[in-house]
Design a protein around this motif. Structure first.
Motif, PDB file in Angstrom:
ATOM      1  N   VAL A 255       0.841  -1.556  -0.088  1.00 14.37           N
ATOM      2  CA  VAL A 255      -0.494   0.297  -0.104  1.00 14.37           C
ATOM      3  C   VAL A 255       0.769   1.032   0.530  1.00 14.37           C
ATOM      4  O   VAL A 255       0.443   1.848  -0.596  1.00 14.37           O
ATOM      5  N   ALA A 256       2.001   1.416   0.746  1.00 14.63           N
ATOM      6  CA  ALA A 256       3.072   2.429   0.938  1.00 14.63           C
ATOM      7  C   ALA A 256       3.703   2.897  -0.735  1.00 14.63           C
ATOM      8  O   ALA A 256       3.974   4.003  -0.675  1.00 14.63           O
ATOM      9  N   VAL A 257       3.969   1.656  -1.486  1.00 11.29           N
ATOM     10  CA  VAL A 257       3.875   2.099  -2.442  1.00 11.29           C
ATOM     11  C   VAL A 257       3.543   1.878  -3.655  1.00 11.29           C
ATOM     12  O   VAL A 257       3.542   2.228  -4.788  1.00 11.29           O
ATOM     13  N   GLY A 258       2.343   2.281  -3.721  1.00  9.25           N
ATOM     14  CA  GLY A 258       1.255   1.954  -4.598  1.00  9.25           C
ATOM     15  C   GLY A 258       0.796   1.254  -5.246  1.00  9.25           C
ATOM     16  O   GLY A 258       0.264   1.029  -6.189  1.00  9.25           O
ATOM     17  N   SER A 259       1.082  -0.366  -4.876  1.00  7.90           N
ATOM     18  CA  SER A 259       1.111  -1.418  -5.641  1.00  7.90           C
ATOM     19  C   SER A 259      -0.248  -2.081  -5.170  1.00  7.90           C
ATOM     20  O   SER A 259      -0.788  -2.274  -6.407  1.00  7.90           O
ATOM     21  N   LEU A 260      -0.776  -1.792  -3.965  1.00  4.73           N
ATOM     22  CA  LEU A 260      -2.087  -2.486  -3.687  1.00  4.73           C
ATOM     23  C   LEU A 260      -2.620  -1.039  -2.912  1.00  4.73           C
ATOM     24  O   LEU A 260      -2.524   0.170  -2.180  1.00  4.73           O
ATOM     25  N   GLU A 261      -4.599  -0.706  -2.414  1.00  4.00           N
ATOM     26  CA  GLU A 261      -4.776   0.382  -2.418  1.00  4.00           C
ATOM     27  C   GLU A 261      -5.770  -0.587  -1.737  1.00  4.00           C
ATOM     28  O   GLU A 261      -6.714  -1.376  -1.567  1.00  4.00           O
ATOM     29  N   ILE A 262      -6.796   0.177  -0.215  1.00  2.00           N
ATOM     30  CA  ILE A 262      -7.146  -0.335   0.368  1.00  2.00           C
ATOM     31  C   ILE A 262      -8.275   0.236   0.408  1.00  2.00           C
ATOM     32  O   ILE A 262      -8.802   1.449  -0.019  1.00  2.00           O
TER      33      ILE A 262
END
Length: 310
Positions: A255-262
Motif C-alpha cells: 500500500v505504501a508504494v502504491g501497488s495495492l490500495e485499501i
C-alpha cells in the motif's frame, strides 16, 4: 525398593549435616534450628532405622561404623540431588531443548519471523521445530508443545495467551483492477466485482466480514480464484485478478508504494488477536514462556506477570 517419605529424607539430611560439621551446635546453626530440635530428630532417625548412628559425649561426636558408611553413601546421593536441582534451575533461567510449534502462515510471517533472531541470540540452546499450517490440528495428538491460531479458534480446554492486539482486516485491490472494474463503495458492491475467494483451515469457503459490532456484514464473494493462503490471495490481487481480503499488516508495504490500495477503509473489520495455546499451565515446556514474552513485547503488549509454569 523402599519408599522414603519427606520426613525421613529431611532427617537423613540432618544426620549428614551433623557428621560433616562434627558438631551439633554448628549443624543447628547451618540448618536454622535449635540444638535440642536437632538432637530430637537424630534420636527419631536412629529409632526408626533401629541403628545407632553417632557416638556422642559432652566433648566429642563421632559416627559409628554404620553411621560413617551411611553418611558417605548419603553424601553421594544428596550431591546428585543438588546437581539435578542446579541443572533444573539453570534450565529455568537458561532454557534449552526443542520447542515444537504449529502456527498459521500469517502468524509465522507477522509475529514469529521478526523475533526469531533475537530469541536465538538470547537462548542459543533452544531449537524451534516449526510447522506452518492453516489447517486445524490437535496439537496434543500431533505432538506439538503449542499452537498459534486466531483467538476465536483456540480450543476451550487449552490455556490461551494473546500474542498481538486485535487484528485489522481490509479489502485490497490493485490500481489497474480499480480502473478496470470500479471501486466498491459498499460491501454489497463486491458481489458484482471479481474477488479472490478464501478457503480456511477446515476447508470451507470464508465469507468476508466487513465492519464491526452491529454494522458487521458478511459477504459471500465470488471470483476467478480461490486461495487457501494469504500469500496467494495477495499475489492474485497484485496481478489484478480480483479484490482480496487480508490482514492490513500483510500489505502495508504494498500500500505504501502504491501497488495495492485499501478500498472501503471505513468497512475494515477488527478480529481476534493471534493467540498461542498449550495444554496446561503446569507443563509449559522450556523456552515457551520466554518466546511468549518476546512476541508480546515486540507487539506492544505487556510481558507475562509470572512464569506460566509456576
Amino acid at each position: 525398593m523402599r519408599t522414603f517419605d519427606r520426613a525421613l529424607l529431611a532427617d537423613l539430611n540432618v544426620f549428614v549435616t551433623i557428621v560433616r560439621r562434627q558438631s551439633m551446635r554448628q549443624a543447628a546453626i547451618e540448618l536454622g534450628v535449635t540444638t535440642s530440635a536437632l538432637s530430637h530428630r537424630l534420636r527419631k532417625l536412629e529409632t526408626e532405622l533401629d541403628v545407632k548412628l553417632l557416638n556422642r559425649t559432652s566433648r566429642s561426636l563421632r559416627p559409628t561404623e554404620a553411621g560413617a558408611l551411611l553418611a558417605s553413601q548419603l553424601e553421594v546421593g544428596l550431591q546428585a540431588i543438588d546437581d539435578a536441582l542446579g541443572t533444573l534451575l539453570h534450565q529455568r533461567d537458561h532454557p534449552a531443548g526443542r520447542l515444537r510449534l504449529n502456527a498459521l502462515r500469517d502468524a509465522a510471517s507477522l509475529i514469529l519471523r521478526p523475533i526469531v533472531p533475537l530469541y536465538f541470540e538470547r537462548f542459543p540452546d533452544m531449537h524451534i521445530d516449526l510447522a506452518v499450517d492453516d489447517h486445524l490440528v490437535d496439537i496434543v495428538e500431533e505432538g506439538f508443545d503449542a499452537g498459534i491460531r486466531y483467538g476465536d479458534r483456540v480450543p476451550q480446554d487449552m490455556i490461551g495467551v494473546a500474542l498481538s492486539p486485535p487484528l485489522n482486516w481490509v479489502v485490497i485491490g490493485s490500481p489497474a483492477l480499480i480502473a478496470r472494474a470500479g471501486r466498491p463503495q459498499q460491501p454489497q458492491d463486491l458481489l458484482d466485482l471479481p474477488c479472490i475467494e478464501m478457503r480456511v483451515g477446515d476447508n470451507s469457503r470464508y465469507q468476508w466480514e466487513l465492519g464491526n459490532g452491529p454494522t458487521l456484514v458478511r459477504v459471500d464473494v465470488r471470483g476467478p480464484l480461490c486461495a487457501n493462503a494469504t500469500d496467494q490471495a495477495i499475489e492474485a490481487a497484485l496481478q489484478g485478478l480480483g479484490f482480496a481480503y487480508c490482514l492490513e499488516h500483510r500489505v502495508r508495504q504494498d500500500v505504501a508504494v502504491g501497488s495495492l490500495e485499501i478500498v472501503m477503509p471505513e468497512w475494515s473489520s477488527e478480529g481476534p488477536p493471534f493467540t498461542i495455546y498449550y495444554p496446561s499451565r503446569r507443563q509449559v515446556p522450556p523456552g515457551l514462556h520466554e518466546l511468549i514474552d518476546l512476541i508480546r513485547e515486540d507487539q506492544g503488549l505487556a510481558r507475562l506477570a509470572t512464569r506460566a509454569n509456576k
